[in-house]
Design a protein around this motif. Structure first.
Motif, mmCIF file in Angstrom:
data_model
loop_
_atom_site.group_PDB
_atom_site.id
_atom_site.type_symbol
_atom_site.label_atom_id
_atom_site.label_comp_id
_atom_site.label_asym_id
_atom_site.label_seq_id
_atom_site.Cartn_x
_atom_site.Cartn_y
_atom_site.Cartn_z
ATOM 1 N N MET A 81 2.019 10.812 -45.774
ATOM 2 C CA MET A 81 1.621 9.965 -44.643
ATOM 3 C C MET A 81 2.498 8.720 -44.626
ATOM 4 S SD MET A 81 -2.167 8.513 -43.863
ATOM 5 C CE MET A 81 -2.706 10.199 -43.777
ATOM 6 N N ARG A 82 3.155 8.494 -43.532
ATOM 7 C CA ARG A 82 4.118 7.397 -43.461
ATOM 8 C C ARG A 82 3.546 6.257 -42.651
ATOM 9 N NH1 ARG A 82 9.159 8.385 -44.864
ATOM 10 N NH2 ARG A 82 9.968 6.783 -43.460
ATOM 11 N N LYS A 83 3.801 5.051 -43.107
ATOM 12 C CA LYS A 83 3.409 3.846 -42.366
ATOM 13 C C LYS A 83 4.564 3.443 -41.475
ATOM 14 C CE LYS A 83 3.041 1.396 -46.052
ATOM 15 N NZ LYS A 83 3.508 2.410 -46.974
ATOM 16 N N LEU A 84 4.238 2.991 -40.289
ATOM 17 C CA LEU A 84 5.285 2.504 -39.391
ATOM 18 C C LEU A 84 5.487 1.020 -39.672
ATOM 19 C CD1 LEU A 84 4.251 4.377 -36.148
ATOM 20 C CD2 LEU A 84 5.723 5.108 -38.018
ATOM 21 N N LEU A 85 6.030 0.730 -40.839
ATOM 22 C CA LEU A 85 6.096 -0.641 -41.322
ATOM 23 C C LEU A 85 7.080 -1.479 -40.539
ATOM 24 C CD1 LEU A 85 5.170 -2.696 -43.340
ATOM 25 C CD2 LEU A 85 6.790 -1.782 -45.001
ATOM 26 N N LYS A 86 8.274 -0.946 -40.260
ATOM 27 C CA LYS A 86 9.269 -1.743 -39.560
ATOM 28 C C LYS A 86 8.820 -2.140 -38.166
ATOM 29 C CE LYS A 86 13.306 -0.206 -42.196
ATOM 30 N NZ LYS A 86 14.614 0.464 -42.130
ATOM 31 N N PRO A 87 8.238 -1.219 -37.361
ATOM 32 C CA PRO A 87 7.731 -1.646 -36.053
ATOM 33 C C PRO A 87 6.662 -2.716 -36.161
ATOM 34 C CG PRO A 87 7.943 0.743 -36.140
ATOM 35 C CD PRO A 87 8.193 0.241 -37.522
ATOM 36 N N ALA A 88 5.795 -2.601 -37.188
ATOM 37 C CA ALA A 88 4.754 -3.620 -37.340
ATOM 38 C C ALA A 88 5.355 -4.975 -37.658
ATOM 39 C CB ALA A 88 3.787 -3.198 -38.456
ATOM 40 N N LEU A 89 6.359 -4.980 -38.539
ATOM 41 C CA LEU A 89 7.024 -6.238 -38.876
ATOM 42 C C LEU A 89 7.725 -6.829 -37.664
ATOM 43 C CD1 LEU A 89 8.494 -5.296 -42.361
ATOM 44 C CD2 LEU A 89 6.919 -7.189 -41.905
ATOM 45 N N LEU A 90 8.360 -5.946 -36.890
ATOM 46 C CA LEU A 90 9.052 -6.412 -35.686
ATOM 47 C C LEU A 90 8.065 -7.016 -34.716
ATOM 48 C CD1 LEU A 90 11.634 -6.609 -34.015
ATOM 49 C CD2 LEU A 90 11.184 -4.297 -33.158
ATOM 50 N N PRO B 270 3.294 -10.784 -48.081
ATOM 51 C CA PRO B 270 2.220 -10.928 -47.105
ATOM 52 C C PRO B 270 0.893 -10.378 -47.623
ATOM 53 C CG PRO B 270 3.616 -9.091 -46.519
ATOM 54 C CD PRO B 270 4.299 -9.783 -47.671
ATOM 55 N N LEU B 271 -0.174 -10.832 -47.025
ATOM 56 C CA LEU B 271 -1.494 -10.253 -47.255
ATOM 57 C C LEU B 271 -1.609 -9.080 -46.288
ATOM 58 C CD1 LEU B 271 -3.500 -13.597 -47.373
ATOM 59 C CD2 LEU B 271 -2.984 -12.121 -49.328
ATOM 60 N N ARG B 272 -1.767 -7.890 -46.812
ATOM 61 C CA ARG B 272 -1.657 -6.681 -46.000
ATOM 62 C C ARG B 272 -3.018 -6.124 -45.594
ATOM 63 N NH1 ARG B 272 1.377 -3.740 -50.503
ATOM 64 N NH2 ARG B 272 1.671 -1.986 -49.070
ATOM 65 N N ILE B 273 -3.100 -5.669 -44.359
ATOM 66 C CA ILE B 273 -4.298 -5.050 -43.813
ATOM 67 C C ILE B 273 -3.930 -3.617 -43.435
ATOM 68 C CG2 ILE B 273 -6.034 -5.102 -41.982
ATOM 69 C CD1 ILE B 273 -5.320 -8.123 -41.667
ATOM 70 N N ALA B 274 -4.616 -2.643 -43.990
ATOM 71 C CA ALA B 274 -4.350 -1.242 -43.673
ATOM 72 C C ALA B 274 -5.250 -0.811 -42.526
ATOM 73 C CB ALA B 274 -4.595 -0.359 -44.892
ATOM 74 N N LEU B 275 -4.665 -0.533 -41.373
ATOM 75 C CA LEU B 275 -5.414 -0.001 -40.246
ATOM 76 C C LEU B 275 -5.440 1.522 -40.370
ATOM 77 C CD1 LEU B 275 -6.834 -0.221 -37.493
ATOM 78 C CD2 LEU B 275 -4.560 -0.068 -36.432
ATOM 79 N N ILE B 276 -6.637 2.067 -40.624
ATOM 80 C CA ILE B 276 -6.815 3.517 -40.722
ATOM 81 C C ILE B 276 -7.478 3.979 -39.440
ATOM 82 C CG2 ILE B 276 -7.954 5.380 -41.980
ATOM 83 C CD1 ILE B 276 -7.741 3.732 -44.504
ATOM 84 N N GLU B 277 -6.698 4.606 -38.575
ATOM 85 C CA GLU B 277 -7.193 4.974 -37.244
ATOM 86 C C GLU B 277 -6.514 6.217 -36.708
ATOM 87 O OE1 GLU B 277 -9.499 4.738 -35.374
ATOM 88 O OE2 GLU B 277 -10.506 2.914 -35.957
ATOM 89 N N SER B 278 -7.086 6.731 -35.599
ATOM 90 C CA SER B 278 -6.443 7.818 -34.851
ATOM 91 C C SER B 278 -5.221 7.243 -34.150
ATOM 92 C CB SER B 278 -7.406 8.381 -33.804
ATOM 93 O OG SER B 278 -8.550 8.920 -34.401
ATOM 94 N N SER C 20 -5.226 8.449 -39.299
ATOM 95 C CA SER C 20 -6.315 9.314 -39.769
ATOM 96 C C SER C 20 -6.463 10.559 -38.913
ATOM 97 C CB SER C 20 -7.640 8.542 -39.739
ATOM 98 O OG SER C 20 -8.052 8.322 -38.398
ATOM 99 N N LYS C 21 -5.796 10.566 -37.746
ATOM 100 C CA LYS C 21 -5.907 11.670 -36.782
ATOM 101 C C LYS C 21 -7.356 11.885 -36.346
ATOM 102 C CE LYS C 21 -1.989 14.043 -38.992
ATOM 103 N NZ LYS C 21 -1.902 13.127 -40.134
ATOM 104 N N ALA D 200 -5.599 8.633 -46.178
ATOM 105 C CA ALA D 200 -4.990 7.359 -45.795
ATOM 106 C C ALA D 200 -5.505 6.235 -46.688
ATOM 107 C CB ALA D 200 -5.302 7.053 -44.332
ATOM 108 N N LEU D 201 -6.797 6.264 -47.000
ATOM 109 C CA LEU D 201 -7.362 5.255 -47.891
ATOM 110 C C LEU D 201 -6.693 5.302 -49.256
ATOM 111 C CD1 LEU D 201 -9.511 3.105 -48.622
ATOM 112 C CD2 LEU D 201 -11.046 5.000 -49.217
ATOM 113 N N ARG D 202 -6.523 6.504 -49.798
ATOM 114 C CA ARG D 202 -5.861 6.642 -51.102
ATOM 115 C C ARG D 202 -4.435 6.113 -51.039
ATOM 116 N NH1 ARG D 202 -8.910 11.536 -51.084
ATOM 117 N NH2 ARG D 202 -7.142 12.702 -50.208
#
Length: 427
Positions: free
Chosen positions: A1-10, A35-43, A88-89, A98-100
């Protein structure tokens, strides 16, 4: 499962610049600390992807505001907030994966809300993780999973709900329906999972108490996210003679239901939890004027200059009509998190939770307080009626549709508040 980290930073960088331009007295900082990170687990894919993307925009905008004023000030120095995406689809198994991943990535704040069933699974998993690994505890911020059980029988010290739960929302709708004497027959319909079931159960209870003269002429559940054609349901609704439909449906399930009702010529009212966004007003058009009622903690046409300025700022940040989805509770949630980090002085989840359960925050004329006993946020609720843009009380429309919502009832926090059955276990 990949995070879209660069778009979020942008997005965060661009938003911080916009916020700073709007508020030149508070410039964002470039902190050497992570940074203080928040994981959004969503569809973020599948039939409810639009709901997940809408939440992401809200949390990014809220984080930008915090970062623009200098970030979160801890004892060791200021740190920025960063929202990271985990898809999370819409499925419980994918949400657990995603939580793990988020925990393995070192994230200590989890945000989720679009599905009470998923929220319940995450609460159980987080409880077990925090007990097993007290040095790596995480918090769960819930912005829209509103099954009442989550702050009652399943309440958790690590879970904080910032939306009014289903019984609170239903009571707010009943404040209007009880005086709607034109309604003699009601059709109940909902999604077949914990939240949808809870909504219909509470609807039967509150109708019996508030409007015993009203006949329930339909009471059914449908598979969540799987129905592509709601025409058969709409035909039954029309044939029932119901003057109103009461539903907790959200996302595509609500939009398709509304569209089907219009297609079959149903002319009754819709009492909804979420009828004010994600394509519903545009789907109904004139057919929804003075017929669609929604409940929320805030609407763009709420009274007051601070509220209007708040909404216009969001539209400046996200000018595309399809991105017009902003919720005050999500903004207050991030403000409460930032406040709690600062009061704790550290990023440790246990220390932050102790502050978060007594957080009180204000923003743009709106105010809310976390109730420590069950971690249910207490705030005003509003009920609004769909109308044409430009009509009295409808300055702003929704998603460029030409239709918006006029606030017809405001329920104070002390009236919206309900008793709880939580037996909180604290660390």
């Amino acid at each position: 499962m990949r995070k879209l980290l660069k778009p979020a930073l942008l997005a965060l960088g661009l938003g911080a610049a916009l916020a700073a331009a709007a508020q030149p007295a508070t410039q964002p900082i470039l902190s050497p600390l992570p940074p203080l990170r928040i994981a959004l687990i969503e569809s973020l894919s599948g039939p409810f992807a639009n709901t997940g993307e809408a939440v992401f925009r809200n949390l990014v905008w809220a984080s930008e505001r915090v970062n623009a004023r200098g970030g979160v000030k801890l004892k060791a120095g200021a740190r920025e907030l960063l929202v990271e995406r985990y898809d999370s689809k819409g499925q419980a198994e994918d949400a657990l994966a995603a939580l793990r991943s988020a925990i393995d990535d070192g994230v200590t704040v989890i945000a989720q809300g679009n599905s009470s069933a998923v929220a319940a699974v995450l609460i159980d998993a987080i409880n077990k993780h925090n007990e097993r690994e007290p040095g790596k505890r995480v918090l769960f911020l819930n912005y829209s999973a509103v099954d009442p059980i989550l702050t009652n029988e399943k309440c958790s010290y690590w879970h904080f709900r910032f939306d009014a739960h289903a019984d609170m929302r239903m009571a707010a709708l009943m404040e209007v329906l009880k005086d709607d004497k034109a309604v003699k027959k009601v059709y109940l319909i909902g999604q077949d999972y914990s939240f949808g079931q809870a909504v219909l159960k509470e609807a039967r209870k509150q109708l019996g108490a508030q409007r015993p003269d009203v006949q329930i002429v339909g009471d059914e559940l449908h598979a969540m996210g799987r129905v592509k054609d709601f025409i058969p349901y709409a035909v039954k609704i029309k044939a029932s003679g119901a003057q109103a439909v009461l539903t907790g449906n959200w996302g595509n399930d609500l939009t398709l239901l509304i569209k089907a009702a219009k297609e079959v010529g149903y002319e009754g009212k819709f009492y909804t939890f979420y009828g004010n966004a994600l394509g519903v007003p545009a789907a109904l058009g004139d057919a929804g004027v003075n017929k669609v009622i929604a409940v929320a903690e805030w609407f763009p046409n709420a009274d007051g200059v601070p509220s209007e300025t708040f909404y216009q700022s969001f539209r400046q940040r996200f000018p595309k009509p399809q991105d017009d989805y902003v919720h005050m509770r999500m903004q207050l949630m991030i403000e409460a998190l930032a406040q709690s980090f600062e009061r704790a002085g550290v990023s440790d989840a246990t220390a932050v939770a102790a502050q978060l359960e007594r957080a009180t925050v204000s923003l743009s004329g709106q105010r809310g307080t976390m109730r420590a006993a069950d971690h249910q946020f207490q705030q005003p609720l509003q009920v609004a009626l769909m109308g044409r843009q430009g009509a009295p009380g409808v300055k702003f429309d929704v998603e460029g549709s030409g239709y918006g919502f006029r606030v017809i009832k405001t329920i104070a926090p002390e009236r919206a508040e309900q008793p709880h059955g939580c037996k909180m276990v604290r660390p």
